[in-house]
Motif scaffolding. Structure first.
Motif, PDB file in Angstrom:
ATOM      1  N   ASP A 273       0.861  -1.180   0.000  1.00 25.89           N
ATOM      2  CA  ASP A 273       0.000   0.000   0.000  1.00 25.89           C
ATOM      3  C   ASP A 273       0.901   1.235   0.000  1.00 25.89           C
ATOM      4  O   ASP A 273       1.877   1.295   0.757  1.00 25.89           O
ATOM      5  CB  ASP A 273      -0.882  -0.009   1.253  1.00 25.89           C
ATOM      6  CG  ASP A 273      -1.921   1.099   1.258  1.00 25.89           C
ATOM      7  OD1 ASP A 273      -2.081   1.781   0.230  1.00 25.89           O
ATOM      8  OD2 ASP A 273      -2.569   1.279   2.302  1.00 25.89           O
ATOM      9  N   TYR A 314       4.256   2.608   2.069  1.00 27.77           N
ATOM     10  CA  TYR A 314       4.173   2.815   3.510  1.00 27.77           C
ATOM     11  C   TYR A 314       3.511   1.687   4.273  1.00 27.77           C
ATOM     12  O   TYR A 314       3.386   1.762   5.492  1.00 27.77           O
ATOM     13  CB  TYR A 314       3.499   4.152   3.851  1.00 27.77           C
ATOM     14  CG  TYR A 314       2.229   4.502   3.134  1.00 27.77           C
ATOM     15  CD1 TYR A 314       2.216   5.556   2.233  1.00 27.77           C
ATOM     16  CD2 TYR A 314       1.043   3.822   3.368  1.00 27.77           C
ATOM     17  CE1 TYR A 314       1.056   5.923   1.576  1.00 27.77           C
ATOM     18  CE2 TYR A 314      -0.123   4.182   2.726  1.00 27.77           C
ATOM     19  CZ  TYR A 314      -0.108   5.232   1.835  1.00 27.77           C
ATOM     20  OH  TYR A 314      -1.268   5.592   1.196  1.00 27.77           O
ATOM     21  N   ASP A 315       3.108   0.623   3.596  1.00 29.65           N
ATOM     22  CA  ASP A 315       2.550  -0.499   4.347  1.00 29.65           C
ATOM     23  C   ASP A 315       2.642  -1.775   3.518  1.00 29.65           C
ATOM     24  O   ASP A 315       2.563  -1.740   2.286  1.00 29.65           O
ATOM     25  CB  ASP A 315       1.088  -0.237   4.732  1.00 29.65           C
ATOM     26  CG  ASP A 315       0.704  -0.851   6.069  1.00 29.65           C
ATOM     27  OD1 ASP A 315       1.267  -1.911   6.407  1.00 29.65           O
ATOM     28  OD2 ASP A 315      -0.135  -0.275   6.777  1.00 29.65           O
ATOM     29  N   LEU A 317       0.773  -5.401   3.103  1.00 26.21           N
ATOM     30  CA  LEU A 317      -0.492  -6.048   3.448  1.00 26.21           C
ATOM     31  C   LEU A 317      -0.451  -7.562   3.234  1.00 26.21           C
ATOM     32  O   LEU A 317      -1.166  -8.301   3.916  1.00 26.21           O
ATOM     33  CB  LEU A 317      -1.634  -5.467   2.609  1.00 26.21           C
ATOM     34  CG  LEU A 317      -1.722  -3.936   2.538  1.00 26.21           C
ATOM     35  CD1 LEU A 317      -2.977  -3.519   1.784  1.00 26.21           C
ATOM     36  CD2 LEU A 317      -1.687  -3.321   3.918  1.00 26.21           C
ATOM     37  N   ARG A 325      -2.501  -8.344   7.469  1.00 22.89           N
ATOM     38  CA  ARG A 325      -3.126  -7.094   7.908  1.00 22.89           C
ATOM     39  C   ARG A 325      -3.428  -7.062   9.403  1.00 22.89           C
ATOM     40  O   ARG A 325      -3.535  -5.982   9.995  1.00 22.89           O
ATOM     41  CB  ARG A 325      -4.416  -6.845   7.114  1.00 22.89           C
ATOM     42  CG  ARG A 325      -4.197  -6.516   5.654  1.00 22.89           C
ATOM     43  CD  ARG A 325      -5.525  -6.389   4.926  1.00 22.89           C
ATOM     44  NE  ARG A 325      -6.269  -7.642   4.936  1.00 22.89           N
ATOM     45  CZ  ARG A 325      -7.575  -7.738   4.725  1.00 22.89           C
ATOM     46  NH1 ARG A 325      -8.290  -6.639   4.511  1.00 22.89           N
ATOM     47  NH2 ARG A 325      -8.179  -8.921   4.736  1.00 22.89           N
ATOM     48  N   PHE A 329       1.075  -2.560  12.957  1.00 30.00           N
ATOM     49  CA  PHE A 329       1.658  -1.700  11.929  1.00 30.00           C
ATOM     50  C   PHE A 329       3.182  -1.694  12.017  1.00 30.00           C
ATOM     51  O   PHE A 329       3.875  -1.757  10.997  1.00 30.00           O
ATOM     52  CB  PHE A 329       1.119  -0.276  12.064  1.00 30.00           C
ATOM     53  CG  PHE A 329       1.874   0.735  11.257  1.00 30.00           C
ATOM     54  CD1 PHE A 329       1.718   0.808   9.878  1.00 30.00           C
ATOM     55  CD2 PHE A 329       2.768   1.615  11.866  1.00 30.00           C
ATOM     56  CE1 PHE A 329       2.427   1.728   9.123  1.00 30.00           C
ATOM     57  CE2 PHE A 329       3.478   2.541  11.116  1.00 30.00           C
ATOM     58  CZ  PHE A 329       3.311   2.603   9.743  1.00 30.00           C
ATOM     59  N   ARG A 332       4.529  -4.757  10.410  1.00 33.50           N
ATOM     60  CA  ARG A 332       4.354  -4.720   8.953  1.00 33.50           C
ATOM     61  C   ARG A 332       5.376  -3.772   8.315  1.00 33.50           C
ATOM     62  O   ARG A 332       5.926  -4.065   7.253  1.00 33.50           O
ATOM     63  CB  ARG A 332       2.928  -4.264   8.589  1.00 33.50           C
ATOM     64  CG  ARG A 332       1.823  -5.156   9.096  1.00 33.50           C
ATOM     65  CD  ARG A 332       0.493  -4.887   8.407  1.00 33.50           C
ATOM     66  NE  ARG A 332       0.106  -3.494   8.388  1.00 33.50           N
ATOM     67  CZ  ARG A 332      -0.558  -2.867   9.348  1.00 33.50           C
ATOM     68  NH1 ARG A 332      -0.900  -3.529  10.460  1.00 33.50           N
ATOM     69  NH2 ARG A 332      -0.905  -1.594   9.233  1.00 33.50           N
ATOM     70  N   ARG A 333       5.620  -2.651   8.972  1.00 35.64           N
ATOM     71  CA  ARG A 333       6.588  -1.691   8.420  1.00 35.64           C
ATOM     72  C   ARG A 333       8.010  -2.257   8.462  1.00 35.64           C
ATOM     73  O   ARG A 333       8.788  -2.056   7.539  1.00 35.64           O
ATOM     74  CB  ARG A 333       6.511  -0.381   9.185  1.00 35.64           C
ATOM     75  CG  ARG A 333       7.475   0.671   8.630  1.00 35.64           C
ATOM     76  CD  ARG A 333       7.299   2.019   9.278  1.00 35.64           C
ATOM     77  NE  ARG A 333       8.385   2.906   8.910  1.00 35.64           N
ATOM     78  CZ  ARG A 333       8.429   3.628   7.789  1.00 35.64           C
ATOM     79  NH1 ARG A 333       7.428   3.554   6.929  1.00 35.64           N
ATOM     80  NH2 ARG A 333       9.455   4.403   7.525  1.00 35.64           N
ATOM     81  N   LYS A 381       0.056   7.282  12.847  1.00 39.59           N
ATOM     82  CA  LYS A 381      -0.472   5.916  12.911  1.00 39.59           C
ATOM     83  C   LYS A 381      -0.046   5.250  14.215  1.00 39.59           C
ATOM     84  O   LYS A 381       1.123   5.329  14.609  1.00 39.59           O
ATOM     85  CB  LYS A 381       0.048   5.093  11.721  1.00 39.59           C
ATOM     86  CG  LYS A 381      -0.303   5.699  10.367  1.00 39.59           C
ATOM     87  CD  LYS A 381       0.316   4.919   9.219  1.00 39.59           C
ATOM     88  CE  LYS A 381      -0.025   5.569   7.878  1.00 39.59           C
ATOM     89  NZ  LYS A 381       0.600   4.847   6.732  1.00 39.59           N
ATOM     90  N   TYR A 387      -4.254  -3.353  10.064  1.00 40.72           N
ATOM     91  CA  TYR A 387      -4.716  -2.668   8.853  1.00 40.72           C
ATOM     92  C   TYR A 387      -6.177  -3.026   8.674  1.00 40.72           C
ATOM     93  O   TYR A 387      -6.521  -4.151   8.313  1.00 40.72           O
ATOM     94  CB  TYR A 387      -3.893  -3.119   7.647  1.00 40.72           C
ATOM     95  CG  TYR A 387      -4.143  -2.316   6.386  1.00 40.72           C
ATOM     96  CD1 TYR A 387      -3.300  -1.274   6.039  1.00 40.72           C
ATOM     97  CD2 TYR A 387      -5.218  -2.607   5.545  1.00 40.72           C
ATOM     98  CE1 TYR A 387      -3.505  -0.531   4.878  1.00 40.72           C
ATOM     99  CE2 TYR A 387      -5.446  -1.867   4.395  1.00 40.72           C
ATOM    100  CZ  TYR A 387      -4.580  -0.836   4.060  1.00 40.72           C
ATOM    101  OH  TYR A 387      -4.796  -0.104   2.912  1.00 40.72           O
ATOM    102  N   TRP A 396      -5.516   5.482  12.780  1.00 39.03           N
ATOM    103  CA  TRP A 396      -4.861   6.248  11.714  1.00 39.03           C
ATOM    104  C   TRP A 396      -5.493   7.630  11.633  1.00 39.03           C
ATOM    105  O   TRP A 396      -6.725   7.762  11.569  1.00 39.03           O
ATOM    106  CB  TRP A 396      -5.027   5.538  10.366  1.00 39.03           C
ATOM    107  CG  TRP A 396      -4.082   4.397  10.145  1.00 39.03           C
ATOM    108  CD1 TRP A 396      -3.478   3.622  11.082  1.00 39.03           C
ATOM    109  CD2 TRP A 396      -3.632   3.910   8.881  1.00 39.03           C
ATOM    110  NE1 TRP A 396      -2.694   2.663  10.494  1.00 39.03           N
ATOM    111  CE2 TRP A 396      -2.766   2.821   9.128  1.00 39.03           C
ATOM    112  CE3 TRP A 396      -3.886   4.266   7.564  1.00 39.03           C
ATOM    113  CZ2 TRP A 396      -2.155   2.105   8.108  1.00 39.03           C
ATOM    114  CZ3 TRP A 396      -3.281   3.552   6.545  1.00 39.03           C
ATOM    115  CH2 TRP A 396      -2.413   2.488   6.811  1.00 39.03           C
TER     116      TRP A 396
END
Length: 529
Positions: A273, A314-315, A317, A325, A329, A332-333, A381, A387, A396
């Motif tokens: 994403d 920036y993400d 998924l 998801r 966050f 995931r990052r 965030k 997500y 967010w």
């Protein structure tokens, strides 16, 4: 069609989400599979293409109603909607029939293959079998202008009631490159595998605006980055192919050919994403550069050179074909950062950098530098957030910079459409160029209904000239016009064009003589264009 018209009426007549969901659930629980599949398509923006021009429909309807063209046009102007006007002025059907929705969808497809004479005969015959409420919808479908006040969220809630499935799973199923011609109710809704369509994106997670982030609590639990001014998109690699989807569920793969090479660097089963940005010299370009490419199915070489694009990621998924998801966050990052570490620097992808801060005041100072980075503000965030799908409050947030604004004089007014057909709501604004007023933008949003009614009464008393539906008015009222960006435009007399203009407030305190000037606009263009 009677059943579909009844559904439309129930949905259109209420503003309550519970009423809309109940109406949808009642319909989806009883309609045929083909009708409810088409209903989902129509209610989520997958409309048939226009079959005939509105000009011809107006002429044919006036002929059937035995009205002169000017009288039909005056009726249209008062009603504000062509399909509604036609449904009102045509005589009652001489041969009323009740066919299914799919019957009329197939009729549209057949009409599109005919010449004008045969098409006219087919449309007039259809009008003569449909009750006014059904005739209205059929005409809407003819023009390709069918719209209804139902969000995909409400549709999935109704489907969840009917099928017993999870809302999030249904939201995912309804995304992607499907049409009623390419799938069935069983394949789209009842099938257990939501990944059957390998191009299918995930529902986008959308942020709410925040006025004071200090209300969010202590900074350590939050991540901040720039809110980039581009096109939100998901880049997908599955099944040996890549796909690019916009937030509006528009498949954009062919519009950004330079991103195709990312499939060579990213493993199968990856979904990222991010924001598609025009990018050069290691810096995002303004949205104006990207705008030249929006809407083009193919992009000429000169635009590829002038406005090359990257994906500002920036993400993450999906990783190795697994939906991640639900993981935090921050995790995931970290996975995204690891994934992009092996991508060569010349590839058209960048990791959206974190904006470090330990106090909200420091983050506020970073927000003030947003325009220096060609950004709209900041994203904030929660590090522990999953997500989610849609606009969920809590995790967010977007903290945008204040818009640009300028004070301008209203010089033209035009009536709106639909429920605002009897109000003057669309205005043209001008700034001073010496002793003359030069028009530079139009706006139609930002005021209350009470203010629109007040201006409408004033317009009727202060009209200097009429140009069809447009009234030239005495240059008296000043409005503060807000906008997100400004660019040079040789097509406009002022030489500039604004991005997302709207009325911020009605300046009762300021006379027309004190409105801004064209030089003020050009100074803004030099600073922010």
């Amino acid at each position: 069609m009677k059943q579909f018209a009844s559904l439309y009426a129930r949905v259109d007549e209420s503003t309550k989400t519970t009423v809309k969901v109940a109406a949808l659930a009642d319909y989806l629980g009883t309609a045929s599979d083909t009708d409810r599949l088409w209903t989902i398509a129509l209610f989520t923006g997958r409309r048939p293409k226009r079959v005939i021009s509105t000009t011809k429909l107006r002429l044919w309807a006036a002929e059937v109603a035995c009205l002169s063209d000017w009288l039909f046009d005056e009726s249209y102007h008062i009603v504000g909607d062509l399909a509604e006007t036609i449904s009102l002025v045509l005589p009652e059907p001489s041969d009323p029939q009740d066919h299914s929705l799919i019957h009329w969808i197939e009729t549209l497809a057949h009409l599109s293959t005919l010449d004008d004479d045969a098409r006219k005969a087919g449309i007039l015959a259809a009008w003569d079998t449909l009750a006014p409420d059904q005739r209205f919808l059929f005409t809407k479908l003819l023009t390709g202008g069918f719209r209804v006040g139902v969000s995909a969220k409400l549709m999935t809630r109704a489907l969840a009631q009917v099928t017993g499935q999870d809302v999030a799973a249904l939201t995912h199923k309804l995304m992607g490159n499907w049409t009623p011609q390419t799938t069935t109710w069983e394949a789209l809704i009842e099938a257990d595998d939501p990944m059957a369509d390998l191009s299918r994106p995930y529902p986008f997670y959308l942020a709410h605006s925040v006025d004071d982030p200090a209300d969010l609590g202590d900074p350590p639990g939050w991540h901040a980055e720039r809110k980039w001014d581009g096109i939100r998109g998901q880049f997908i690699t599955r099944g040996g192919e890549h796909h690019i989807w916009s937030r509006g569920e528009d498949l954009m793969t062919d519009r950004f050919p330079e991103l195709a090479q990312l499939a060579d660097y990213l493993p199968e089963g990856t979904v990222i994403d991010g924001e598609i940005l025009a990018f050069a010299n290691d810096m995002p370009l303004s949205f104006n550069a990207l705008q030249k490419r929006i809407g083009r199915k193919t992009v000429p070489k000169n635009l590829l050179a002038e406005a090359p694009v990257i994906l500002m990621a920036y993400d993450l998924l999906e990783q190795d074909g697994t939906d991640i998801r639900d993981t935090p966050f921050e995790d995931r990052r970290t996975a995204l950062k690891t994934l992009l570490a092996d991508v060569p620097p010349e590839a058209p992808i960048r990791l959206s950098q974190e904006v470090p801060f330990d106090t909200w005041d420091k983050l506020a100072a970073e927000r003030e530098t947003s325009r220096d980075h060609n950004a709209e503000g900041l994203m904030i965030k929660r590090r522990a957030s999953p997500y989610l799908a849609g606009r969920k409050r809590g995790d967010w947030w977007k903290w945008k910079i204040d818009p640009l604004s300028i004070d301008a004089v209203m010089i033209y007014a035009q009536s709106g459409s639909g429920r605002r057909a009897n109000l003057f709501t669309d205005y043209t604004f001008a700034v001073w160029n010496g002793n003359e007023l030069t028009p530079f933008t139009k706006a139609y949003s930002g005021l209350t209904d009470a203010e629109f009614r007040q201006i409408t009464a004033w317009v009727r008393k202060n009209t200097q000239n009429k140009f069809g539906p447009v009234r030239q008015v005495t240059p008296h009222h000043v409005f503060e016009i807000a906008f997100e960006g400004i660019q040079a435009s040789p097509r406009h007399k002022s030489g500039v064009a604004l991005r997302f203009p709207r009325m911020l407030r009605w300046r009762h305190d300021k006379p027309a003589s004190e409105a801004n000037t064209l030089d003020d606009l050009k100074e803004m263009l030099a600073n922010y264009g």
